[in-house]
Scaffold this motif. Structure first.
Motif, PDB file in Angstrom:
ATOM      1  N   TYR A  17       0.892  -1.175   0.018  1.00 46.95           N
ATOM      2  CA  TYR A  17       0.077  -0.148   0.035  1.00 46.95           C
ATOM      3  C   TYR A  17       0.874   1.349   0.031  1.00 46.95           C
ATOM      4  O   TYR A  17       0.755   2.182  -0.820  1.00 46.95           O
ATOM      5  N   VAL A  20       2.668   1.824  -3.315  1.00 44.57           N
ATOM      6  CA  VAL A  20       1.640   2.511  -4.346  1.00 44.57           C
ATOM      7  C   VAL A  20       1.498   4.077  -4.193  1.00 44.57           C
ATOM      8  O   VAL A  20       1.664   4.541  -5.126  1.00 44.57           O
ATOM      9  N   THR A  27       6.039   1.675  -8.177  1.00 43.72           N
ATOM     10  CA  THR A  27       4.862   0.578  -8.022  1.00 43.72           C
ATOM     11  C   THR A  27       3.763   1.274  -8.185  1.00 43.72           C
ATOM     12  O   THR A  27       3.236   2.332  -7.689  1.00 43.72           O
ATOM     13  N   GLN A  28       2.801   0.749  -9.059  1.00 49.16           N
ATOM     14  CA  GLN A  28       1.569   1.614  -9.512  1.00 49.16           C
ATOM     15  C   GLN A  28       0.031   0.780  -9.194  1.00 49.16           C
ATOM     16  O   GLN A  28      -0.876   1.445  -8.906  1.00 49.16           O
ATOM     17  N   TRP A  29       0.427  -0.637  -8.519  1.00 51.42           N
ATOM     18  CA  TRP A  29      -0.908  -1.291  -8.465  1.00 51.42           C
ATOM     19  C   TRP A  29      -0.395  -2.505  -7.355  1.00 51.42           C
ATOM     20  O   TRP A  29       0.778  -2.944  -7.597  1.00 51.42           O
ATOM     21  N   ASN A  44       1.855  -7.319  -8.269  1.00 49.60           N
ATOM     22  CA  ASN A  44       1.892  -5.968  -8.122  1.00 49.60           C
ATOM     23  C   ASN A  44       2.801  -5.654  -9.410  1.00 49.60           C
ATOM     24  O   ASN A  44       3.371  -6.517  -9.908  1.00 49.60           O
ATOM     25  N   GLU A  46       4.548  -1.868 -12.121  1.00 50.94           N
ATOM     26  CA  GLU A  46       4.885  -0.744 -12.288  1.00 50.94           C
ATOM     27  C   GLU A  46       4.242  -0.104 -13.403  1.00 50.94           C
ATOM     28  O   GLU A  46       4.237   1.050 -13.802  1.00 50.94           O
ATOM     29  N   VAL A  69      -5.003   0.859  -6.565  1.00 50.66           N
ATOM     30  CA  VAL A  69      -4.324   1.245  -7.904  1.00 50.66           C
ATOM     31  C   VAL A  69      -3.762   2.733  -7.896  1.00 50.66           C
ATOM     32  O   VAL A  69      -4.632   3.695  -7.454  1.00 50.66           O
ATOM     33  N   ARG A  70      -2.683   3.278  -8.429  1.00 50.42           N
ATOM     34  CA  ARG A  70      -2.310   4.540  -8.549  1.00 50.42           C
ATOM     35  C   ARG A  70      -2.657   5.000  -9.950  1.00 50.42           C
ATOM     36  O   ARG A  70      -2.263   4.507 -10.832  1.00 50.42           O
TER      37      ARG A  70
END
Length: 148
Positions: A17, A20, A27-29, A44, A46, A69-70
């Protein structure tokens, strides 16, 4: 109860967490899926395309998945990160297991605490990266500039 969901250790989920959410990491998700009655790391990455272009892999019809998710939103005047909490309940999931998702989600939200929008998806068409991004942009308030 929340610890049981993450195999007795929420520290890994909290770490992903924070990754993200971090502006310093790529890390995007992150996803968590059920293995029996325990949530296990699903994956997970990028690159958001890896999450959304491989929906059959990441969001199987028999799976129940929580994703954090970012998304990057904004325009040339202002770029900002917006976060989404996604709950996937596959169309082949039993009624009993579907019911458990809503109960467990409250505990998952104790780890994934900050997000701009929550999405509950049970069909692949709802797992649209562009639609989710548009919904997050609408929720983010005023937009300045040309939109590029």
């Amino acid at each position: 109860m929340a610890a049981k969901l993450f195999g007795g250790d929420v520290s890994e989920a909290k770490r992903f967490y924070e990754e993200v959410r971090s502006n310093d990491l790529d890390t995007q998700w992150v996803t968590y899926r059920y293995e029996g009655n325990t949530l296990e790391l699903g994956g997970n990455g990028e690159n958001l395309d890896d999450l959304f272009s491989k929906t059959e892999e990441n969001f199987n019809d028999n799976d129940r998945v929580y994703a954090y998710v970012r998304f990057e939103t904004g325009d040339e005047m202002s770029r900002r990160a917006k976060f989404a909490f996604i709950t996937w309940i596959g169309p082949a999931v039993s009624v009993l297991k579907k019911g458990k998702v809503s109960t467990d989600k409250a505990f998952v939200k104790q780890v994934f605490v900050e997000f701009g929008k929550e999405f509950l998806c049970d069909t692949r068409s709802e797992l649209s990266q562009s639609k989710m991004l548009k919904d997050l942009e609408k929720a983010s308030g005023a937009a300045y500039g040309t939109g590029r």
